[in-house]
Design a protein around this motif. Structure first.
Motif, PDB file in Angstrom:
ATOM      1  N   ARG A  47       1.092  -1.491   0.128  1.00  0.00           N
ATOM      2  CA  ARG A  47       0.410   0.119   0.178  1.00  0.00           C
ATOM      3  C   ARG A  47       1.395   0.895   0.120  1.00  0.00           C
ATOM      4  N   GLU A  48       1.014   2.482  -1.174  1.00  0.00           N
ATOM      5  CA  GLU A  48       1.083   3.380  -1.113  1.00  0.00           C
ATOM      6  C   GLU A  48       2.949   2.810  -0.816  1.00  0.00           C
ATOM      7  N   GLY A  49       3.040   2.541  -1.327  1.00  0.00           N
ATOM      8  CA  GLY A  49       4.721   2.094  -1.385  1.00  0.00           C
ATOM      9  C   GLY A  49       5.472   1.521  -0.198  1.00  0.00           C
ATOM     10  N   HIS A  50       4.714   0.815   0.339  1.00  0.00           N
ATOM     11  CA  HIS A  50       5.038   0.686   1.990  1.00  0.00           C
ATOM     12  C   HIS A  50       4.270  -1.152   1.322  1.00  0.00           C
ATOM     13  N   HIS A  51       5.758  -1.807   2.001  1.00  0.00           N
ATOM     14  CA  HIS A  51       5.008  -2.872   1.540  1.00  0.00           C
ATOM     15  C   HIS A  51       5.454  -4.453   2.727  1.00  0.00           C
ATOM     16  N   PHE A  52       4.450  -4.748   3.173  1.00  0.00           N
ATOM     17  CA  PHE A  52       4.351  -5.645   4.393  1.00  0.00           C
ATOM     18  C   PHE A  52       4.660  -7.168   4.176  1.00  0.00           C
ATOM     19  N   ASP A  53       5.703  -7.914   4.568  1.00  0.00           N
ATOM     20  CA  ASP A  53       5.160  -9.009   4.755  1.00  0.00           C
ATOM     21  C   ASP A  53       4.269 -10.104   5.932  1.00  0.00           C
ATOM     22  N   THR A  54       3.278 -10.722   5.011  1.00  0.00           N
ATOM     23  CA  THR A  54       1.803 -10.318   7.102  1.00  0.00           C
ATOM     24  C   THR A  54       2.526 -12.188   7.744  1.00  0.00           C
ATOM     25  N   GLY A  55       3.208 -12.447   6.648  1.00  0.00           N
ATOM     26  CA  GLY A  55       3.278 -13.930   8.229  1.00  0.00           C
ATOM     27  C   GLY A  55       4.820 -13.731   8.535  1.00  0.00           C
ATOM     28  N   ILE A 306      -1.617 -10.675  17.739  1.00  0.00           N
ATOM     29  CA  ILE A 306      -1.946  -9.698  17.612  1.00  0.00           C
ATOM     30  C   ILE A 306      -0.925  -9.229  16.275  1.00  0.00           C
ATOM     31  N   SER A 307      -1.699  -9.208  14.793  1.00  0.00           N
ATOM     32  CA  SER A 307      -0.305  -8.215  14.593  1.00  0.00           C
ATOM     33  C   SER A 307      -0.404  -6.481  13.783  1.00  0.00           C
ATOM     34  N   PHE A 308       0.212  -5.448  13.624  1.00  0.00           N
ATOM     35  CA  PHE A 308      -0.130  -4.437  13.493  1.00  0.00           C
ATOM     36  C   PHE A 308       1.279  -3.545  11.700  1.00  0.00           C
ATOM     37  N   PHE A 309       0.479  -3.882  11.093  1.00  0.00           N
ATOM     38  CA  PHE A 309       1.430  -3.187   9.703  1.00  0.00           C
ATOM     39  C   PHE A 309       0.717  -1.787   9.447  1.00  0.00           C
ATOM     40  N   TRP A 310       1.999  -0.843  10.010  1.00  0.00           N
ATOM     41  CA  TRP A 310       2.229   0.647   9.565  1.00  0.00           C
ATOM     42  C   TRP A 310       2.765   0.933   8.593  1.00  0.00           C
ATOM     43  N   GLY A 311       2.150   1.604   7.812  1.00  0.00           N
ATOM     44  CA  GLY A 311       3.095   2.974   6.666  1.00  0.00           C
ATOM     45  C   GLY A 311       3.476   4.527   7.582  1.00  0.00           C
ATOM     46  N   VAL A 312       4.768   4.089   7.652  1.00  0.00           N
ATOM     47  CA  VAL A 312       4.721   5.429   8.525  1.00  0.00           C
ATOM     48  C   VAL A 312       5.920   7.235   7.853  1.00  0.00           C
ATOM     49  N   ASP A 313       5.465   7.965   7.866  1.00  0.00           N
ATOM     50  CA  ASP A 313       6.105   9.332   6.980  1.00  0.00           C
ATOM     51  C   ASP A 313       7.493  10.069   7.633  1.00  0.00           C
ATOM     52  N   HIS A 352       9.345  -5.482  13.792  1.00  0.00           N
ATOM     53  CA  HIS A 352       9.882  -5.144  12.017  1.00  0.00           C
ATOM     54  C   HIS A 352      10.285  -4.545  11.426  1.00  0.00           C
ATOM     55  N   ALA A 353      11.750  -4.443  10.862  1.00  0.00           N
ATOM     56  CA  ALA A 353      11.844  -3.121   9.575  1.00  0.00           C
ATOM     57  C   ALA A 353      12.389  -3.384   8.764  1.00  0.00           C
ATOM     58  N   PRO A 354      11.569  -3.962   8.016  1.00  0.00           N
ATOM     59  CA  PRO A 354      12.182  -4.554   6.896  1.00  0.00           C
ATOM     60  C   PRO A 354      12.891  -3.753   5.834  1.00  0.00           C
ATOM     61  N   ALA A 355      12.999  -2.220   5.762  1.00  0.00           N
ATOM     62  CA  ALA A 355      13.363  -1.192   5.067  1.00  0.00           C
ATOM     63  C   ALA A 355      14.522  -1.150   5.957  1.00  0.00           C
ATOM     64  N   ARG A 356      15.065  -1.489   6.554  1.00  0.00           N
ATOM     65  CA  ARG A 356      16.693  -1.863   6.904  1.00  0.00           C
ATOM     66  C   ARG A 356      17.262  -2.591   5.618  1.00  0.00           C
ATOM     67  N   LEU A 357      16.348  -3.976   5.312  1.00  0.00           N
ATOM     68  CA  LEU A 357      16.833  -4.835   4.833  1.00  0.00           C
ATOM     69  C   LEU A 357      17.276  -4.445   3.518  1.00  0.00           C
ATOM     70  N   ASP A 358      15.883  -3.847   3.578  1.00  0.00           N
ATOM     71  CA  ASP A 358      16.057  -3.716   1.726  1.00  0.00           C
ATOM     72  C   ASP A 358      14.905  -2.635   1.239  1.00  0.00           C
ATOM     73  N   PRO A 359      15.841  -1.318   1.326  1.00  0.00           N
ATOM     74  CA  PRO A 359      14.967   0.115   1.013  1.00  0.00           C
ATOM     75  C   PRO A 359      13.567  -0.292   0.219  1.00  0.00           C
ATOM     76  N   SER A 360      14.051  -1.451  -0.602  1.00  0.00           N
ATOM     77  CA  SER A 360      12.623  -0.842  -1.632  1.00  0.00           C
ATOM     78  C   SER A 360      11.365  -0.955  -0.394  1.00  0.00           C
ATOM     79  N   MET A 361      11.251  -1.702   0.117  1.00  0.00           N
ATOM     80  CA  MET A 361       9.969  -2.086   0.965  1.00  0.00           C
ATOM     81  C   MET A 361       9.838  -1.303   1.952  1.00  0.00           C
ATOM     82  N   ALA A 362       9.915   0.197   1.437  1.00  0.00           N
ATOM     83  CA  ALA A 362       9.724   2.230   2.224  1.00  0.00           C
ATOM     84  C   ALA A 362       9.599   2.401   0.944  1.00  0.00           C
TER      85      ALA A 362
END
Ligand SMILES: Cc1cc2nc3c(=O)[nH]c(=O)nc-3n(C[C@H](O)[C@H](O)[C@H](O)COP(=O)(O)OP(=O)(O)OC[C@H]3O[C@@H](n4cnc5c(N)ncnc54)[C@H](O)[C@@H]3O)c2cc1C
Length: 493
Positions: A47-55, A306-313, A352-362
């Motif tokens: 969503r809006e350029g943010h990519h979440f692995d939900t599991g 319980i999981s939260f997926f946050w797109g952060v500015d 989990h902050a996936p953009a630390r590993l792959d910047p294209s995740m945000a």
């Protein structure tokens, strides 16, 4: 009916893997998936350029992946662009102390000795035990294809009783290696991946911290969903047909035989049916309610999250890729989740902050954050208020992040997607919303998990987390391969 046709119910890791093996042997394979996309629990929200692995967020047990990809005729290294995550986790304790789990032994030694003098020697002995448990478990419990009782109950397996400590409790066993409760927690929290508390898990599971340190935790560029995409393209190359938005309503049976399935009121026939939808759900919802289904209802189920997926500015660089907040009241935490089916008063949790590993995740200059809070599975009486529990869990994540100096996250969240156990149940048909299906306590481990073939319907097979060998992505690939081999052997017999 086409000859040599197989219907696979569900496009999870186990289902897709089985489909590739079957199609590779010339069978006509159709995968029917209730959702609009493949992957099952290994899902993706973008969503809006943010990519979440939900599991899954951790590629662990890389050796098992390697051998399963090799069995599919491909090299994992060529298929996935992998990087090793080191430190694997940043652990944060209630008293503010921290521990970065790293395979750099001198850095790890300095940190451990600062927490408990002499503990590094304890770690080396623990790793030695984990090494033994890992290799024996993979060889004797995970990889064997147990088709009959004598495949497991044989003299050569007797030494396992002391070699992999199945009868010792994992947490109690830690007293041989460490005194400090923070270290005992640091090397047992991985039991949650099996849906278990370390206070009930067999000490066998020291294999998990061992493999994380010795073989590494990895991350594919593009995220964990790349594994699904890689498997799906192999399946399509092999000729597998995928049908999405196709929820199977029931398995069509005649005597001791499965004839096919019913989808949207239509009957689809096949010579064999392979169910990848979670096994307890299949017994309860797609098959007649007989003694087998009733027996399964009494088995032990794993916890949920319980999981939260946050797109952060804005980016939060103070967060590493995998941060774990471990609560002091470790024992009470698990009792609350597993015994009381509740959210602990002071839950341990994971960010989990996936953009630390792959910047294209945000998007550039922003962040993609996932927070996971373990919680009890759905209760039979439906007495849990999930909206209130999600609010409490969210509050705990914000509170914990303040310990790292992150005070303004709430103001920077652009959007939130939130999963509760109800979501896990609805999205993937996981009974009780149990994220790992049947748990892996002693009586549901290895040979004691439900068989990959139905005991009554001779051409109905199972693959996935709740059948053999058990939960986890590489294990689901083992399960898919073994189930496919069973289908092939039976069709050829
Ligand atoms: C929050 C979370 C974190 C995890 N973290 C990790 C990790 O870091 N590393 C790791 O290795 N593993 C992890 N796991 C475990 C891993 O995701 C699973 O063990 C694995 O993906 C299970 O695969 P499976 O083959 O059982 O299929 P599933 O994922 O269960 O897929 C089954 C498929 O069947 C479909 N289906 C269900 N009912 C029907 C029906 N009636 N008709 C048609 N289709 C149907 C579902 O929609 C689904 O797509 C995690 C799991 C969760 C939930």
């Amino acid at each position: 009916m086409k000859t040599n046709s197989v219907i696979v119910i569900g496009a999870g890791i186990g289902g897709i893997t089985a489909a590739i093996h079957l199609a590779g042997q010339g069978l006509h394979v159709t995968v029917l998936e209730k959702n609009a996309r493949p992957g099952g629990r290994c899902d993706r929200i973008s969503r809006e350029g943010h990519h979440f692995d939900t599991g899954p967020t951790l590629l662990v047990m890389p050796l098992l992946y390697e051998s399963e990809f090799a069995a599919l005729g491909v090299s994992m290294g060529e298929l996935l662009d992998l990087q090793r995550v080191d430190p694997t986790y940043h652990l944060v304790f209630d008293d503010g102390s921290r521990l970065a789990l790293t395979s750099d032994m001198s850095k790890l030694r300095d940190q451990l000795e600062a927490i408990e003098p002499g503990s590094f020697q304890g770690l080396l002995r623990y790793i030695d035990e984990g090494h033994r448990h890992y290799h024996l478990s993979i060889e004797k419990l995970v990889c064997p294809d147990f088709r009959k009782a004598s495949d497991f109950f044989k003299l050569s397996n007797l030494p396992l009783l002391y070699q992999v400590k199945p009868l010792s409790n994992h947490y109690a066993n830690m007293a041989h290696y460490f005194d400090d409760p923070r270290l005992k927690a640091a090397f047992t929290f991985q039991d949650v991946y099996m849906g278990l508390s370390p206070f009930e898990a067999p000490a066998t599971f020291s294999m998990m911290p061992y493999t994380e340190l010795a073989h590494g935790v990895w991350y594919p560029r593009g995220g964990m969903y790349r594994v699904v995409e890689a498997l799906v393209s192999l399946a399509r190359e092999a000729g597998v047909e995928f049908v999405f938005n196709a929820p199977v309503a029931r398995i069509d049976l005649n005597g001791k035989c499965a004839h096919g399935v019913v989808v949207d009121g239509q009957r689809l026939e096949a010579q064999a049916v392979l169910a990848n939808a979670d096994l307890p759900y299949v017994y309860r919802n797609l098959l007649p309610q007989d003694g087998h289904a009733r027996k399964l209802a009494h088995k032990r189920y794993s916890c949920s999250v319980i999981s939260f997926f946050w797109g952060v500015d804005r980016p939060y660089r103070e967060l590493g890729a995998h941060t774990l907040f471990l609560a002091d009241d470790y024992r009470q935490n698990f009792a609350s989740i597993i015994r009381d089916l509740d959210l602990p008063a002071n839950p341990s949790l994971y960010v989990h902050a996936p953009a630390r590993l792959d910047p294209s995740m945000a998007p550039a200059g922003q962040d993609t954050l996932i927070a996971i809070v373990p919680v009890g599975h759905l209760s039979e009486n439906g007495g849990q208020d999930w909206s209130a529990l999600c609010d409490r869990a969210r509050g705990h994540v914000f509170r914990r992040l303040r310990a790292l100096g992150i005070h303004d996250l709430e103001q920077h969240i652009k959007f939130e997607v939130n999963f509760s156990p109800l979501s896990w149940q609805k999205r993937y048909n996981l009974l009780k919303g149990s994220t790992h299906g049947l748990c892996h306590n002693l009586t549901q481990l290895g040979y004691f998990r439900p068989d990959n073939r139905h005991p009554r319907y001779h051409n109905l097979y199972f693959t996935g987390a709740s059948t053999r060998p058990g939960t986890g992505m590489p294990t689901a690939m083992v399960s898919g391969r073994q189930a496919a081999q069973r289908v092939l052997d039976d069709l050829r017999a």
